[in-house]
Write a protein that holds these residues in place. Structure first.
Motif, mmCIF file in Angstrom:
data_model
loop_
_atom_site.group_PDB
_atom_site.id
_atom_site.type_symbol
_atom_site.label_atom_id
_atom_site.label_comp_id
_atom_site.label_asym_id
_atom_site.label_seq_id
_atom_site.Cartn_x
_atom_site.Cartn_y
_atom_site.Cartn_z
ATOM 1 N N GLU A 204 -31.867 -23.524 -22.188
ATOM 2 C CA GLU A 204 -31.447 -24.166 -20.946
ATOM 3 C C GLU A 204 -31.441 -25.690 -21.059
ATOM 4 N N ASP A 205 -32.467 -26.238 -21.719
ATOM 5 C CA ASP A 205 -32.514 -27.698 -21.862
ATOM 6 C C ASP A 205 -31.410 -28.194 -22.792
ATOM 7 N N GLU A 206 -31.009 -27.367 -23.756
ATOM 8 C CA GLU A 206 -29.925 -27.745 -24.654
ATOM 9 C C GLU A 206 -28.590 -27.770 -23.909
ATOM 10 N N VAL A 207 -28.418 -26.831 -22.984
ATOM 11 C CA VAL A 207 -27.197 -26.817 -22.166
ATOM 12 C C VAL A 207 -27.140 -28.067 -21.301
ATOM 13 N N ARG A 208 -28.268 -28.457 -20.711
ATOM 14 C CA ARG A 208 -28.299 -29.667 -19.891
ATOM 15 C C ARG A 208 -27.953 -30.903 -20.718
ATOM 16 N N MET A 209 -28.503 -30.977 -21.936
ATOM 17 C CA MET A 209 -28.181 -32.105 -22.814
ATOM 18 C C MET A 209 -26.698 -32.130 -23.158
ATOM 19 N N LEU A 210 -26.141 -30.934 -23.364
ATOM 20 C CA LEU A 210 -24.717 -30.822 -23.673
ATOM 21 C C LEU A 210 -23.881 -31.344 -22.511
ATOM 22 N N GLU A 211 -24.245 -30.947 -21.307
ATOM 23 C CA GLU A 211 -23.509 -31.383 -20.116
ATOM 24 C C GLU A 211 -23.568 -32.902 -19.954
ATOM 25 N N GLU A 212 -24.696 -33.486 -20.320
ATOM 26 C CA GLU A 212 -24.844 -34.939 -20.214
ATOM 27 C C GLU A 212 -23.949 -35.684 -21.197
ATOM 28 N N GLU A 213 -23.595 -35.028 -22.312
ATOM 29 C CA GLU A 213 -22.709 -35.649 -23.299
ATOM 30 C C GLU A 213 -21.250 -35.641 -22.852
ATOM 31 N N ILE A 214 -20.925 -34.726 -21.951
ATOM 32 C CA ILE A 214 -19.539 -34.546 -21.515
ATOM 33 C C ILE A 214 -19.247 -35.478 -20.344
ATOM 34 N N PRO A 215 -18.256 -36.348 -20.457
ATOM 35 C CA PRO A 215 -17.958 -37.271 -19.355
ATOM 36 C C PRO A 215 -17.774 -36.576 -18.004
ATOM 37 N N ALA A 216 -17.205 -35.383 -18.010
ATOM 38 C CA ALA A 216 -17.024 -34.652 -16.753
ATOM 39 C C ALA A 216 -18.355 -34.166 -16.179
ATOM 40 N N GLY A 217 -19.409 -34.167 -16.999
ATOM 41 C CA GLY A 217 -20.746 -33.815 -16.528
ATOM 42 C C GLY A 217 -21.001 -32.337 -16.336
ATOM 43 N N ARG A 218 -20.151 -31.502 -16.906
ATOM 44 C CA ARG A 218 -20.328 -30.056 -16.723
ATOM 45 C C ARG A 218 -19.578 -29.305 -17.802
ATOM 46 N N LEU A 219 -19.874 -28.002 -17.893
ATOM 47 C CA LEU A 219 -19.120 -27.116 -18.772
ATOM 48 C C LEU A 219 -17.805 -26.731 -18.097
ATOM 49 N N ALA A 220 -16.840 -26.336 -18.894
ATOM 50 C CA ALA A 220 -15.595 -25.799 -18.343
ATOM 51 C C ALA A 220 -15.833 -24.369 -17.870
ATOM 52 N N GLN A 221 -15.044 -23.944 -16.913
ATOM 53 C CA GLN A 221 -15.041 -22.559 -16.472
ATOM 54 C C GLN A 221 -13.878 -21.822 -17.149
ATOM 55 N N PRO A 222 -14.045 -20.539 -17.448
ATOM 56 C CA PRO A 222 -12.982 -19.808 -18.154
ATOM 57 C C PRO A 222 -11.624 -19.890 -17.479
ATOM 58 N N ASP A 223 -11.592 -19.914 -16.132
ATOM 59 C CA ASP A 223 -10.291 -19.944 -15.468
ATOM 60 C C ASP A 223 -9.568 -21.271 -15.656
ATOM 61 N N GLU A 224 -10.307 -22.329 -16.003
ATOM 62 C CA GLU A 224 -9.649 -23.601 -16.299
ATOM 63 C C GLU A 224 -8.903 -23.526 -17.629
ATOM 64 N N ILE A 225 -9.434 -22.738 -18.535
ATOM 65 C CA ILE A 225 -8.763 -22.554 -19.829
ATOM 66 C C ILE A 225 -7.581 -21.604 -19.667
ATOM 67 N N SER A 226 -7.769 -20.559 -18.886
ATOM 68 C CA SER A 226 -6.697 -19.571 -18.714
ATOM 69 C C SER A 226 -5.477 -20.180 -18.035
ATOM 70 N N SER A 227 -5.690 -21.146 -17.157
ATOM 71 C CA SER A 227 -4.560 -21.795 -16.485
ATOM 72 C C SER A 227 -3.680 -22.545 -17.482
ATOM 73 N N LEU A 228 -4.306 -23.183 -18.471
ATOM 74 C CA LEU A 228 -3.543 -23.886 -19.500
ATOM 75 C C LEU A 228 -2.780 -22.901 -20.369
ATOM 76 N N VAL A 229 -3.428 -21.809 -20.741
ATOM 77 C CA VAL A 229 -2.754 -20.785 -21.549
ATOM 78 C C VAL A 229 -1.526 -20.253 -20.806
ATOM 79 N N TYR A 230 -1.700 -19.983 -19.525
ATOM 80 C CA TYR A 230 -0.586 -19.484 -18.713
ATOM 81 C C TYR A 230 0.559 -20.496 -18.677
#
Length: 253
Positions: A204-230
């Protein structure tokens, strides 16, 4: 003018490999919302695939689930023959099936190397080779390969996974040039960190550190990827070809 969409949406078929969960499941549902025929491939997750199928059918889509070991050419040929007998040869192929691997390169055995490369790279080659003749005969098609941001930038302790996805990217760019005269586009989507089971190896702490590295401040959701594929599968996206597009929240630019 670019090649026209060869069929109405209701007569168009999409095959998504590894679609029993995560990004693959989200992609299947996204195509189902517009009434396309959806083929859900899975390896061993029979119940999970059926659940994805049920969610797709809520949208009124014609859905078929099918299993095959994508590292085996004979099983892929059997899958192709079954789809042909059902009148569901794919106009759109989404090569999504893949596995991750985390660890030092010094600890990677030949068996692990072969397994990851076969799952992430060889399976894409075999599926594409099996289904692209139909697209060529139709003079229209879309091949969309699911890669990873690590295939672009590389990642410490993910050398094997990065190498496999780098291969996906090179495969995509080269095949796009080969198939463009036949009205077929080939692109790759290379997501950053997505909230799926592929990140289950992280604490859990590794996920939080990962999110802090991402300018958007969060992980992507699968539907955000599926929209691009579509979007890449749409007729108006036909001039987008040979591209590796990375939705990663500004993490890698």
């Amino acid at each position: 003018m670019g090649a026209e969409w060869s069929k109405p949406f209701g007569e168009t078929t999409v095959l998504i490999t590894g679609a029993s969960r995560g990004i693959g499941a989200a992609i299947a549902e996204r195509f189902a919302t517009v009434g396309m025929n959806v083929v859900i491939h899975y390896g061993k997750s029979h119940e999970e695939a059926n659940e994805v199928a049920r969610r797709c059918m809520i949208h009124g889509a014609n859905v078929l689930t099918i299993t095959a070991n994508l590292k085996n050419r004979e099983e892929i040929i059997r899958m192709r023959d079954k789809l042909q007998s059902h009148g569901m040869m794919p106009d759109i192929l989404v090569n999504n099936a893949g596995i991750s691997h985390y660890g030092l390169l010094s600890d990677v055995t030949e068996e692990i190397w072969d397994d990851v490369m076969s799952t992430n790279l060889k399976s894409m080659f075999l599926c594409t080779q099996a289904f692209m003749p139909y697209m060529i005969s139709e003079r229209w098609g879309r091949i969309i390969n699911i890669s990873s941001v690590w295939g672009i930038s590389g990642a410490s302790c993910e050398v094997l996974y990065s190498a496999s996805k780098g291969g996906v990217n090179a495969f995509t760019k080269a095949l796009a040039k080969e198939l463009a005269p036949s009205g077929i586009s080939v692109n790759a989507v290379a997501p950053g960190a997505v909230d799926t089971s592929m990140l289950d190896h992280l604490q859990e702490d590794e996920v939080r550190m990962l999110e802090e590295e991402i300018p958007a401040g969060r992980l992507a959701q699968p539907d955000e990827i599926s929209s691009l594929v579509y979007f890449l599968a749409l007729p108006e996206s036909g001039y987008i070809n040979g591209q590796v597009i990375s939705p990663n929240g500004g993490w890698v630019t």
